[in-house]
Design a protein around this motif. Structure first.
Motif, PDB file in Angstrom:
ATOM      1  N   ASP A  97       0.822  -1.215   0.000  1.00  0.00           N
ATOM      2  CA  ASP A  97       0.000   0.000   0.000  1.00  0.00           C
ATOM      3  C   ASP A  97       0.850   1.255   0.000  1.00  0.00           C
ATOM      4  OD1 ASP A  97       0.824  -0.784   2.606  1.00  0.00           O
ATOM      5  OD2 ASP A  97      -0.788   0.389   3.535  1.00  0.00           O
ATOM      6  N   THR A 101       0.260   4.019  -3.035  1.00  0.00           N
ATOM      7  CA  THR A 101      -0.216   5.394  -2.850  1.00  0.00           C
ATOM      8  C   THR A 101       0.800   6.392  -3.385  1.00  0.00           C
ATOM      9  OG1 THR A 101       0.595   5.334  -0.556  1.00  0.00           O
ATOM     10  CG2 THR A 101      -1.748   4.907  -0.912  1.00  0.00           C
ATOM     11  N   VAL A 115       3.538  11.326   0.641  1.00  0.00           N
ATOM     12  CA  VAL A 115       2.178  10.826   0.853  1.00  0.00           C
ATOM     13  C   VAL A 115       1.963  10.521   2.332  1.00  0.00           C
ATOM     14  CG1 VAL A 115       0.509   9.011   0.336  1.00  0.00           C
ATOM     15  CG2 VAL A 115       2.004   9.883  -1.475  1.00  0.00           C
ATOM     16  N   ASP A 117      -0.640   8.795   4.735  1.00  0.00           N
ATOM     17  CA  ASP A 117      -1.778   7.874   4.720  1.00  0.00           C
ATOM     18  C   ASP A 117      -2.180   7.617   6.168  1.00  0.00           C
ATOM     19  OD1 ASP A 117      -3.676   5.926   4.340  1.00  0.00           O
ATOM     20  OD2 ASP A 117      -2.440   4.663   3.046  1.00  0.00           O
ATOM     21  N   THR A 207      -4.296  10.904   2.361  1.00  0.00           N
ATOM     22  CA  THR A 207      -5.362   9.946   2.111  1.00  0.00           C
ATOM     23  C   THR A 207      -5.622   9.175   3.396  1.00  0.00           C
ATOM     24  OG1 THR A 207      -6.106   8.242   0.524  1.00  0.00           O
ATOM     25  CG2 THR A 207      -3.826   8.083   1.332  1.00  0.00           C
ATOM     26  N   LEU A 230      -6.639   7.216  -3.348  1.00  0.00           N
ATOM     27  CA  LEU A 230      -5.268   7.142  -3.851  1.00  0.00           C
ATOM     28  C   LEU A 230      -4.788   5.696  -3.979  1.00  0.00           C
ATOM     29  CD1 LEU A 230      -3.276   9.360  -4.696  1.00  0.00           C
ATOM     30  CD2 LEU A 230      -2.236   9.174  -2.445  1.00  0.00           C
ATOM     31  N   ILE A 231      -5.158   4.835  -3.026  1.00  0.00           N
ATOM     32  CA  ILE A 231      -4.717   3.437  -3.072  1.00  0.00           C
ATOM     33  C   ILE A 231      -5.274   2.741  -4.314  1.00  0.00           C
ATOM     34  CG2 ILE A 231      -6.629   2.726  -1.579  1.00  0.00           C
ATOM     35  CD1 ILE A 231      -3.168   1.061  -1.776  1.00  0.00           C
TER      36      ILE A 231
END
Length: 246
Positions: A97, A101, A115, A117, A207, A230-231
């Motif tokens: 993941d 992303t 990013v 997350d 995200t 996004l994933i």
């Protein structure tokens, strides 16, 4: 419907379908409901393919064992990433993941990306504009900060998540809010700043389930780009392999 994309995170199973320029959510269930999720997928007329990215092998095993054999299952994993796209010393333990992303963000933007997350865990990662994943940070999500305090320090009062409007805290409630939520938010800001010291021109994406909270408190300080799916965008890009040709 021909294809669905499944993200199995630390706590939730999320199933989405690409519809033109947006993503439509079909399922959002806790990991304990993996069997029920498989049964729901089996009932979808015309479903031929599912693409899965998972950080929980046990949940993936349940889903795979109970998925109708007429549905083709494609599993995305870090072993499929060409080594020249990983500036990382332990690729075998890298959660797919985190790469996905970053890949999505890097595909959307020109140049380097950071990013954030925010889920059960909060990861902050960098990918440079050449699609090379450069590593990052894994820390507890804000919910884990709360649960730890409640479990190990039960005599402390419960608080809300908003930061006090003054520093330092002058009540126990305020001190907890600074210590728990202030630590979480300041850690994110600090790590983003450390990435910025390594490379210029970073686009910062956010995200995950805790994105709204971070946006509320850091959106005025950081130029954050919110992409809820996004994933799934990363899964689609990775599956196509088009980034390898760029």
């Amino acid at each position: 419907m021909d294809k669905l994309y499944i993200d199995i995170g630390n706590s939730f199973i999320k199933v989405s379908e690409r519809k033109e320029y947006s993503w439509h959510t079909h399922l959002h269930m806790r990991n304990q409901s993996a069997l029920a999720a498989a049964e729901e997928l089996n009932r979808i007329d015309g479903l031929k393919d599912v693409v899965v990215a998972s950080v929980r092998q046990d949940v993936l095993d349940v889903l795979e064992a109970n998925l109708d054999r007429k549905i083709s299952l494609t599993k995305l994993h870090t072993g499929q990433i060409p080594s020249f796209y990983l500036d990382y010393d332990s690729p075998g333990t890298l959660g797919i993941d985190r790469f996905l992303t970053c890949l999505a963000a890097c595909t959307i933007s020109t140049g380097n990306v950071i990013v954030i997350d925010t889920g059960s865990a909060c990861t902050i990662d960098m990918m440079t504009g050449d699609f090379v994943y450069r590593g990052g940070v894994i820390m507890p999500g804000v919910g884990l900060f709360e649960e730890t305090m409640k479990a190990l320090l039960p005599e402390l009062p419960s608080t809300d998540r908003h930061l006090p409007d003054h520093w330092p805290g002058r009540t126990t409630d305020e001190c907890i809010r600074w210590g728990v939520y202030g630590s979480f938010l300041h850690s994110i800001r600090s790590f983003v700043d450390k990435f910025a010291q390594r490379a210029d021109g970073n686009h910062v994406y956010i995200t995950g389930g805790g994105a709204a909270y971070v946006l509320e408190h850091l959106g005025g300080e950081l130029d954050l780009i919110h992409r809820a799916d996004l994933i799934f965008e990363g899964m689609q890009e990775f599956e196509s392999g088009s980034f390898i040709q760029k």
